[in-house]
Design a protein around this motif. Structure first.
Motif, short mmCIF file in Angstrom:
data_model
loop_
_atom_site.label_atom_id
_atom_site.label_comp_id
_atom_site.label_asym_id
_atom_site.label_seq_id
_atom_site.Cartn_x
_atom_site.Cartn_y
_atom_site.Cartn_z
N PRO A 1 6.70 1.07 4.82
CA PRO A 1 5.93 -0.11 5.24
C PRO A 1 4.47 0.03 4.84
O PRO A 1 3.95 1.13 4.64
CB PRO A 1 6.10 -0.10 6.76
CG PRO A 1 6.30 1.33 7.10
CD PRO A 1 7.05 1.94 5.96
N ARG A 2 3.80 -1.11 4.76
CA ARG A 2 2.40 -1.12 4.35
C ARG A 2 1.67 -2.23 5.12
O ARG A 2 2.23 -3.26 5.44
CB ARG A 2 2.31 -1.37 2.85
CG ARG A 2 0.94 -1.17 2.24
CD ARG A 2 0.51 0.28 2.26
NE ARG A 2 1.39 1.14 1.52
CZ ARG A 2 1.35 1.32 0.21
NH1 ARG A 2 0.46 0.67 -0.52
NH2 ARG A 2 2.17 2.15 -0.38
N MET A 3 0.39 -2.00 5.38
CA MET A 3 -0.43 -2.97 6.09
C MET A 3 -1.82 -3.00 5.47
O MET A 3 -2.50 -1.97 5.42
CB MET A 3 -0.54 -2.60 7.57
CG MET A 3 -1.30 -3.60 8.42
SD MET A 3 -0.27 -4.95 8.96
CE MET A 3 0.74 -4.12 10.20
N GLY B 1 -3.01 0.60 5.37
CA GLY B 1 -2.29 1.43 6.32
C GLY B 1 -1.02 1.95 5.68
O GLY B 1 -0.16 1.17 5.27
N VAL B 2 -0.90 3.26 5.56
CA VAL B 2 0.24 3.88 4.89
C VAL B 2 0.86 4.94 5.79
O VAL B 2 0.19 5.48 6.68
CB VAL B 2 -0.17 4.53 3.55
CG1 VAL B 2 -0.72 3.49 2.59
CG2 VAL B 2 -1.20 5.63 3.77
N VAL B 3 2.11 5.23 5.55
CA VAL B 3 2.79 6.32 6.27
C VAL B 3 2.43 7.61 5.57
O VAL B 3 2.79 7.81 4.40
CB VAL B 3 4.32 6.11 6.27
CG1 VAL B 3 5.00 7.28 6.99
CG2 VAL B 3 4.68 4.79 6.95
N PRO B 4 1.68 8.51 6.22
CA PRO B 4 1.20 9.73 5.54
C PRO B 4 2.30 10.53 4.85
O PRO B 4 2.11 11.03 3.73
CB PRO B 4 0.56 10.53 6.68
CG PRO B 4 0.12 9.50 7.66
CD PRO B 4 1.18 8.43 7.61
N LEU C 1 -2.01 3.59 13.00
CA LEU C 1 -3.37 3.25 13.38
C LEU C 1 -3.69 1.82 12.97
O LEU C 1 -4.33 1.06 13.72
CB LEU C 1 -4.36 4.22 12.74
CG LEU C 1 -5.85 3.97 13.01
CD1 LEU C 1 -6.15 4.07 14.50
CD2 LEU C 1 -6.71 4.96 12.22
N ALA C 2 -3.25 1.42 11.76
CA ALA C 2 -3.47 0.04 11.30
C ALA C 2 -2.76 -0.95 12.22
O ALA C 2 -3.31 -2.00 12.55
CB ALA C 2 -2.98 -0.10 9.86
N ARG D 1 4.16 -5.78 4.61
CA ARG D 1 5.04 -5.77 3.44
C ARG D 1 5.72 -4.41 3.35
O ARG D 1 5.34 -3.47 4.05
CB ARG D 1 4.25 -6.07 2.17
CG ARG D 1 3.14 -5.11 1.86
CD ARG D 1 2.16 -5.71 0.86
NE ARG D 1 1.22 -4.71 0.33
CZ ARG D 1 0.16 -4.28 0.97
NH1 ARG D 1 -0.13 -4.77 2.18
NH2 ARG D 1 -0.63 -3.37 0.43
N LEU D 2 6.68 -4.33 2.45
CA LEU D 2 7.43 -3.08 2.24
C LEU D 2 7.31 -2.68 0.77
O LEU D 2 7.41 -3.52 -0.13
CB LEU D 2 8.90 -3.26 2.62
CG LEU D 2 9.18 -3.50 4.09
CD1 LEU D 2 10.61 -4.00 4.29
CD2 LEU D 2 8.95 -2.24 4.91
#
Length: 408
Positions: free
Chosen positions: A102-104, A123-126, A210-211, A222-223
């Protein structure tokens, strides 16, 4: 009659003129090949930078209308948690899918306590960042720590503006999806260079959770889909769009190529430059072949008359000179190929670097081998070379035998 053997002997007989023509063809072919190899390397590097460096992946899945109406009604165009639970499995089940994350996108103000400026963040998944980056060496995204939920990475120039270094703290202020102000303290855990002077003073990466907290939403904008090979990008978009539509989702899938405007602009520019160089080189080479073959035909008019008197047809005369032109082009291209390989080896070993326009990163000058373009160039040179020889040869073959024998 062995046209190739006779044609080769005639090339050797007119040695000086043949050498000049061969040099013209060889350098022309080498020029085209070297520039084609250079832009192929540039395209490959830009593609990797977009897919892996900028974390675009191969496909971006979003709700239809996000890019036009999403700023006005963000919550309406984001995936809810329930929707994500249905969409993600469909994407993961595709045979060529390697990763779905996922992305923000987020924007607002960042402050060091005394001064503030705008920021644009992702915002990314580390844990997914490393998978997206793969073996891409240049650090364009920063390193986020899965065990630090408030750790962010800032672009180098953004850090300099606010004098923020690793280990410092900052405050982020954004508007939630409902329009309310929301602020959170964060830790600066890394800095990075975006590679673009237009974003290096405002960009930030932060953990996806956090985002979501800043936007006060439990979902995703979005994905991002990473495939095992970018060659499947268009096929995957078509098939996944159909699958998602069948499941009742009104979505659009954008490829990395559509989202990377920088790649598109650079490719368009280099394609125009290549076409310009290509046309100029072809004009020079063709004129060289035309001049060489025209003079050869004139000087050998009596020979043509002798061959005609011995029973060789007009088509045979034309075929003989066409074969000579083809041999000149073939030998010139062979020499040009050897020169290309030597120059390519020298350039790639020299370690030459430069800074491209609108970039903040140093890039190494490298030349690849663009075999398809080289093959097309060789084919076109051969066709045009033969065509250049046909006109004077046909004119000479039409002359009466007596006039040809009496030519001085």
């Amino acid at each position: 009659m062995n046209y190739f053997a006779i044609g080769f002997r005639n090339i050797l007989k007119n040695r000086r003129r043949s050498i000049v023509t061969l040099i013209s063809v060889g350098f022309g072919f080498a020029t085209i090949s070297l520039f084609a190899g250079y832009i192929k390397n540039v395209y490959s590097g830009l593609a990797r930078q977009a897919i892996q460096g900028e974390l675009l992946g191969h496909l971006t899945v979003m709700k239809s209308g996000l890019r036009t109406e999403g700023k006005l009604h963000p919550e309406k165009y984001m995936f809810s948690k329930k929707e994500l639970d249905r969409v993600v499995p469909i994407l993961q089940q595709y045979p060529h899918t390697v990763l779905v994350t996922p992305r923000m996108s987020i924007s607002g103000m960042v402050s060091n306590g005394t001064a503030s400026t705008i920021f644009v963040g992702e915002g990314v998944v580390p844990a997914d960042v490393k998978k997206l980056q793969g073996d891409f060496q240049r650090k364009l995204a920063g390193d986020l720590k899965p065990d630090n939920p408030i750790g962010v990475a800032t672009a180098e120039e953004l850090g300099k503006i606010l004098n923020l270094k690793r280990g410092d703290s900052a405050a982020l202020l954004v508007s939630t999806v409902t329009g309310q102000a929301n602020a959170l303290d964060v830790d600066i855990i890394d800095t990075f260079n975006t590679g673009n002077i237009g974003t290096n003073d405002k960009f930030m990466y932060l953990p996806f959770e956090l985002a979501k907290s800043l936007y006060d939403i439990d979902g995703a904008e979005r994905l991002i889909v990473l495939l095992d090979d970018k060659a499947f990008t268009d096929q995957a978009r078509t098939e996944l769009t159909a699958e998602l539509k069948k499941a009742g989702f009104d979505v659009e899938l954008k490829t990395w190529l559509e989202l990377s405007s920088f790649y598109t602009q650079v490719k368009r520019m280099f394609d125009m430059i290549f076409a310009f160089i290509f046309s100029n080189v072809f004009i020079v080479v063709v004129m060289s072949i035309v001049n060489s073959m025209s003079m050869t035909v004139v000087e050998r008019t009596r020979e043509i008359g002798t061959l005609r008197s011995m029973g060789l047809r007009r088509s045979g005369i034309v075929r003989l000179f066409a074969t000579e032109a083809f041999l000149l082009v073939a030998l010139g291209c062979a020499g040009g190929l050897l020169f290309t390989l030597l120059v390519r080896l020298a350039v790639n070993s020299a370690g030459i670097t430069y800074t491209p326009p609108n970039s903040s990163n140093v890039v190494r000058l490298m030349v690849d081998l663009d075999v398809p373009r080289m093959a097309r160039a060789g084919l076109m040179l051969s066709v045009l070379g033969i065509a250049a020889a046909l006109f004077p040869a046909r004119a000479a073959a039409r002359k009466p035998i007596i006039d040809s024998l009496g030519h001085v």
